[in-house]
Design an enzyme around this catalytic site. Sequence first.
Site, PDB file in Angstrom:
ATOM      1  N   ASP A 108       2.820  25.655  40.353  1.00 22.86           N
ATOM      2  CA  ASP A 108       3.258  24.569  41.234  1.00 22.86           C
ATOM      3  C   ASP A 108       3.134  23.160  40.663  1.00 22.86           C
ATOM      4  O   ASP A 108       3.276  22.178  41.405  1.00 22.86           O
ATOM      5  CB  ASP A 108       2.498  24.639  42.569  1.00 22.86           C
ATOM      6  N   ASP A 173      10.375  29.680  45.287  1.00 20.83           N
ATOM      7  CA  ASP A 173       9.850  28.305  45.336  1.00 20.83           C
ATOM      8  C   ASP A 173       9.752  27.688  43.934  1.00 20.83           C
ATOM      9  O   ASP A 173       9.794  26.469  43.769  1.00 20.83           O
ATOM     10  CB  ASP A 173       8.441  28.263  45.959  1.00 20.83           C
TER      11      ASP A 173
HETATM   12  N1  GLY Z   1       4.803  27.878  47.981  1.00 23.82           N
HETATM   13  C1  GLY Z   1       5.323  26.868  48.743  1.00 23.82           C
HETATM   14  C2  GLY Z   1       5.634  27.203  50.155  1.00 23.82           C
HETATM   15  O1  GLY Z   1       4.843  27.787  50.847  1.00 23.82           O
HETATM   16  O2  GLY Z   1       6.694  26.868  50.586  1.00 23.82           O
END
Ligand code: GLY
Length: 407
Positions: A108, A173
């Site tokens: 992330d 994501d």
């Molecule tokens: N991983 C990011 C979300 O929960 O959208």
Amino acid sequence: MRFFLVIISIVTGLQQPFFAQSTEDVFKLASTRTMNMVRQLKDSTKIPVTQKADGTIQWANLYDWRSGFFAGNMWQLLEYTKDKAWQAEARRWTAALEPLQYFTEHHDLGFMVYCSYGAGYRLTGDEQYKKILVQAAKSLSTRFNDATGTIKSWNTFKSWKDGTVYSYPVIIDNMMNLELLFFASRVTGDPAFRDIAIKHANTTLQNHFRKDFSSYHVVCYDIVTGKVLARETAQGYAHESAWSRGQAWALYGYTVMYRETRDKKYLRQAQGIARYLMNQPNTPKDLIPYWDYHAGNNTYAPCTPNAEKYGKGEIPRDASAGAIMASALLELCDYAKINEKKKIVAYAKQILESLSSPQFLASHQESPFYLLKHSVGSAAHGGEIDVPLIYADYYFLEAMLRMKKHS
Ligand code: GLY
């Protein structure tokens, strides 16, 4: 009616439902609420992410995937208001994230570093910020593997289906982390970062999508052969359902891919996803999606008892998915032909009007800290249901800024 609500809000110090009529209203409210959080938390290593049931701030540390959004909101406040006080606060909260440049434990970093340092660099040109961003891109690149052609998202993923623990999961994501890599190639002249982003996007395009342009949440790979081992969900309603925020990440991600490469296949992908979302029969009239487009749909088997619980009765909405989608659409419309563009802008505008209404914009009593209520973190895990989320506010502000040129 709208006018009446605005007057009540102003006279009573926002004790009543607040109806934001303009970008100015939204940014004024964002200034107040963000400052309330700064005063409350003081310490910039405690980063606000959501609100607890008792109305206090839930904070996280810098290694949480959401750590860049609070500073990101401040940079957006600086961008809109030009008030230098926001620059000082944004710098302070951004500086707290500096150790992230060496962080390699999950994927992330794009969210964490590009929404904070990336915005800071864009607005100030600070060379130190650039160095940190490039180092972060190096750290993120360590998670790329040639056999799979992807960046590994999490170190492991335990299947809701059968408990299998996979060691190379990639989630949709992850498309949101690629912008950082394009930035790094641009400023260093080294194409390696960009190549990784393109490989990741191509593999994801091949393996994450169904024929109708909806996306799986998690695809697990064999690290030696690169073969797909499983396609499942972590946060959605069912393995074959369309988890709303995941679809919004896909839309945003492929729109960025087209911006960065001008490769038409990414535009076709983003347009296909947009069509899928804008034609969803199960979208409420206000266009803010349920947390999963198929929550409660009995042709899909819920993946967990928690998912099942939130597929009954009044199904929770996900304002964060609406905000991300609006922001993405407001970039995608720049690449569309005139008629299509009108439709896309009108759709995004309606989302933003809904988010600016008392139905989604929190009153002071509902939250003195966040703008939007009614988001969902992870219904499958039973966590953060129908709450404010810092990233819902971040993409709402971004979408409001993008909407300015269409008003
Ligand atoms: N991983 C990011 C979300 O929960 O959208």
